[in-house]
Design an enzyme around this catalytic site. Sequence first.
Site, PDB file in Angstrom:
ATOM      1  N   THR A   1       0.876  -1.338  -0.583  1.00 38.19           N
ATOM      2  CA  THR A   1      -0.214   0.189   0.046  1.00 38.19           C
ATOM      3  C   THR A   1       1.289   1.266   0.122  1.00 38.19           C
ATOM      4  O   THR A   1       2.046   1.445   0.647  1.00 38.19           O
ATOM      5  CB  THR A   1      -1.353  -0.543   0.775  1.00 38.19           C
TER       6      THR A   1
ATOM      7  N   ASP B   1     -10.885   2.215   3.872  1.00 34.53           N
ATOM      8  CA  ASP B   1      -9.885   1.397   4.280  1.00 34.53           C
ATOM      9  C   ASP B   1     -10.931   0.616   3.930  1.00 34.53           C
ATOM     10  O   ASP B   1     -10.857  -1.040   4.149  1.00 34.53           O
ATOM     11  CB  ASP B   1      -8.861   1.445   4.678  1.00 34.53           C
TER      12      ASP B   1
ATOM     13  N   HIS C   1     -10.957  -9.230 -48.150  1.00 35.67           N
ATOM     14  CA  HIS C   1     -12.509  -9.180 -47.314  1.00 35.67           C
ATOM     15  C   HIS C   1     -13.565  -8.474 -47.522  1.00 35.67           C
ATOM     16  O   HIS C   1     -14.544  -8.477 -47.141  1.00 35.67           O
ATOM     17  CB  HIS C   1     -11.165  -7.776 -46.381  1.00 35.67           C
TER      18      HIS C   1
HETATM   19  P1  NAD Z   1      -0.179 -11.277   1.315  1.00 39.19           P
HETATM   20  O1  NAD Z   1      -1.912 -12.702   2.188  1.00 39.19           O
HETATM   21  O2  NAD Z   1      -0.569 -11.160   0.679  1.00 39.19           O
HETATM   22  O3  NAD Z   1       0.609 -12.331   1.432  1.00 39.19           O
HETATM   23  C1  NAD Z   1       1.105 -14.159   2.618  1.00 39.19           C
HETATM   24  C2  NAD Z   1       1.146 -15.062   1.326  1.00 39.19           C
HETATM   25  O4  NAD Z   1       2.227 -14.488   0.400  1.00 39.19           O
HETATM   26  C3  NAD Z   1       1.242 -16.084   2.411  1.00 39.19           C
HETATM   27  O5  NAD Z   1       0.235 -17.177   2.165  1.00 39.19           O
HETATM   28  C4  NAD Z   1       2.597 -16.499   1.929  1.00 39.19           C
HETATM   29  O6  NAD Z   1       1.925 -17.832   1.082  1.00 39.19           O
HETATM   30  C5  NAD Z   1       3.157 -15.987   0.704  1.00 39.19           C
HETATM   31  N1  NAD Z   1       4.667 -15.257   0.668  1.00 39.19           N
HETATM   32  C6  NAD Z   1       5.252 -14.998   2.008  1.00 39.19           C
HETATM   33  N2  NAD Z   1       6.665 -14.977   2.347  1.00 39.19           N
HETATM   34  C7  NAD Z   1       6.905 -15.865   0.810  1.00 39.19           C
HETATM   35  C8  NAD Z   1       8.195 -15.315   0.617  1.00 39.19           C
HETATM   36  N3  NAD Z   1       9.708 -15.282   0.522  1.00 39.19           N
HETATM   37  N4  NAD Z   1       7.844 -16.004  -1.173  1.00 39.19           N
HETATM   38  C9  NAD Z   1       7.012 -16.126  -1.382  1.00 39.19           C
HETATM   39  N5  NAD Z   1       5.280 -16.226  -1.266  1.00 39.19           N
HETATM   40  C10 NAD Z   1       5.741 -15.834   0.640  1.00 39.19           C
HETATM   41  O7  NAD Z   1      -0.018 -11.188   2.934  1.00 39.19           O
HETATM   42  P2  NAD Z   1       0.847 -10.079   4.128  1.00 39.19           P
HETATM   43  O8  NAD Z   1       2.402 -10.424   3.204  1.00 39.19           O
HETATM   44  O9  NAD Z   1       0.282  -9.086   4.152  1.00 39.19           O
HETATM   45  O10 NAD Z   1       0.344  -8.900   2.322  1.00 39.19           O
HETATM   46  C11 NAD Z   1      -0.434  -8.016   1.839  1.00 39.19           C
HETATM   47  C12 NAD Z   1      -0.574  -7.076   1.376  1.00 39.19           C
HETATM   48  O11 NAD Z   1      -1.436  -6.309   0.708  1.00 39.19           O
HETATM   49  C13 NAD Z   1       0.180  -5.682   1.892  1.00 39.19           C
HETATM   50  O12 NAD Z   1       1.323  -5.680   1.148  1.00 39.19           O
HETATM   51  C14 NAD Z   1      -0.928  -4.631   1.910  1.00 39.19           C
HETATM   52  O13 NAD Z   1       0.295  -3.449   1.958  1.00 39.19           O
HETATM   53  C15 NAD Z   1      -0.936  -5.213   0.577  1.00 39.19           C
HETATM   54  N6  NAD Z   1      -3.276  -4.685   0.202  1.00 39.19           N
HETATM   55  C16 NAD Z   1      -2.685  -3.504  -0.386  1.00 39.19           C
HETATM   56  C17 NAD Z   1      -3.833  -2.980  -1.363  1.00 39.19           C
HETATM   57  C18 NAD Z   1      -4.582  -2.151  -2.280  1.00 39.19           C
HETATM   58  O14 NAD Z   1      -5.652  -2.116  -2.660  1.00 39.19           O
HETATM   59  N7  NAD Z   1      -3.481  -2.121  -3.169  1.00 39.19           N
HETATM   60  C19 NAD Z   1      -5.482  -3.041   0.342  1.00 39.19           C
HETATM   61  C20 NAD Z   1      -5.407  -4.026   0.944  1.00 39.19           C
HETATM   62  C21 NAD Z   1      -3.801  -4.664   1.415  1.00 39.19           C
END
Ligand code: NAD
Length: 438
Positions: free
Chosen positions: A244, A369, A428
Amino acid sequence: MLSRTDLRGRVPSSVELRATLPRAETDVEHVLHQVKPVIEAVRERGVPAVLDYTEQFDAVRPESVRVPAGELSRALDELDPEVRAALEEAIARARRVHADQKRTDTTTRVADGGTVTERWVPVQRVGLYAPGGLAVYPSSVVMNVVPAQEAGVDSLVVCSPPQREFGGLPHPTILAAAHLLGVDEVWAVGGAQAVALLAHGGQDTDGAELEPSDMVTGPGNVYVTAAKRHLRSLIGIDSEAGPTEIAVLADATADAAHVAADLISQAEHDTLAASVLITTSPELADAVDAELADRVARTKHVERIRTALTGRQSGCILVGDLDEGIRVVDAYAAEHLEVQTAEADVVAARVRNAGAIFVGPYAPVSLGDYCAGSNHVLPTSGCARHSSGLSVQSFLKGIHVVSYSEQALRDVAGHVVALADAEDLPAHGQAVTARFDG
Ligand code: NAD
């Protein structure tokens, strides 16, 4: 706390400016090579590969990918009533906004006897990703499902990472939100392996079919976003909604405590989250820094927030006036932009590039959010220059339906033949004249 770049009176051209602005070092491009083998393995070996990666990245091995229906209703029954009421309000507000986005078919009479109708058809099956790594996002279930439902998508599956502390199921609030929204198919899988399984489908551990999706939407970390980018021709995707970003355009009238609180709120998502202050006032920049120093130490996720705020993707940019500020804002194209200036609505109306704009002192990003009614799945990494956030439109395909009478075709035949000949594609033209020969 925020690194400072002084561009007062010397904001460079847009190309140079893009290179100057704070951006994360670990971007989607850098992790593509890590997600490609994951996607390949899931395509070749299906669910066993998914479960191997789940064990590696989520430290748990669920019994099956599909969450049993009973778990969804149980999660809703056990949901804290206050959270349930908040989710219901968030759903109701999002539904009102997204219902207004519905498209109606249009028919244009191009000539006597010749019409083109644009028919809007929903994508048939959609996979919706709700993140669940560092934080869990039942709000993302709402933001994905509501526009898909309003668009008329037939078949929805929600994916979210399995949680070790919940026996390999996604977080109960994710399950409860899905049930509240009437979604009965939820898969316990996250990361790149989730996107790969959504795209290719597979067979669950009990032999049940996990059907592939035509489209995958939703936010996620860099791995999720990289997988969506890699699979984007096999499946449709929404814009890339990665880690984000918040940019705050502020002048001396802004309240430093509010600005700091909002910058912190988005840094809380991820160590890669970006918090950028663009201001005409060095005094405000100093005051925001002082507020950050004070407030960060008192937050729950202090290390994550500190890492995000001091990372190269975050910073403060000083500009000479609001015209310069808007140039910087447009070049950065933030996922979330707050305008905290005098006459904020007038300033906001001049902005061209942002995923969503939050105007004035009482519209913080965290309202968006959850409960503003707007969608929080928004383009990141500068994609707001060309893309929009998730909406009903994301799930619709426009099909042109062409209907011409014999006379209408006869009337335009000469133009078709002329253009076909100009392109050296005479067959065509003949496909038209064949109807009138003899
Ligand atoms: P996520 O569900 O996106 O990712 C978690 C998954 O990533 C895990 O299940 C795992 O399988 C995988 N993972 C973790 N480490 C890894 C690695 N080293 N290699 C490969 N896969 C791996 O959850 P999160 O990590 O909490 O991230 C959520 C993201 O979503 C945040 O960056 C947040 O800012 C973003 N977000 C963006 C918006 C938007 O609209 N842009 C909205 C809400 C959230």
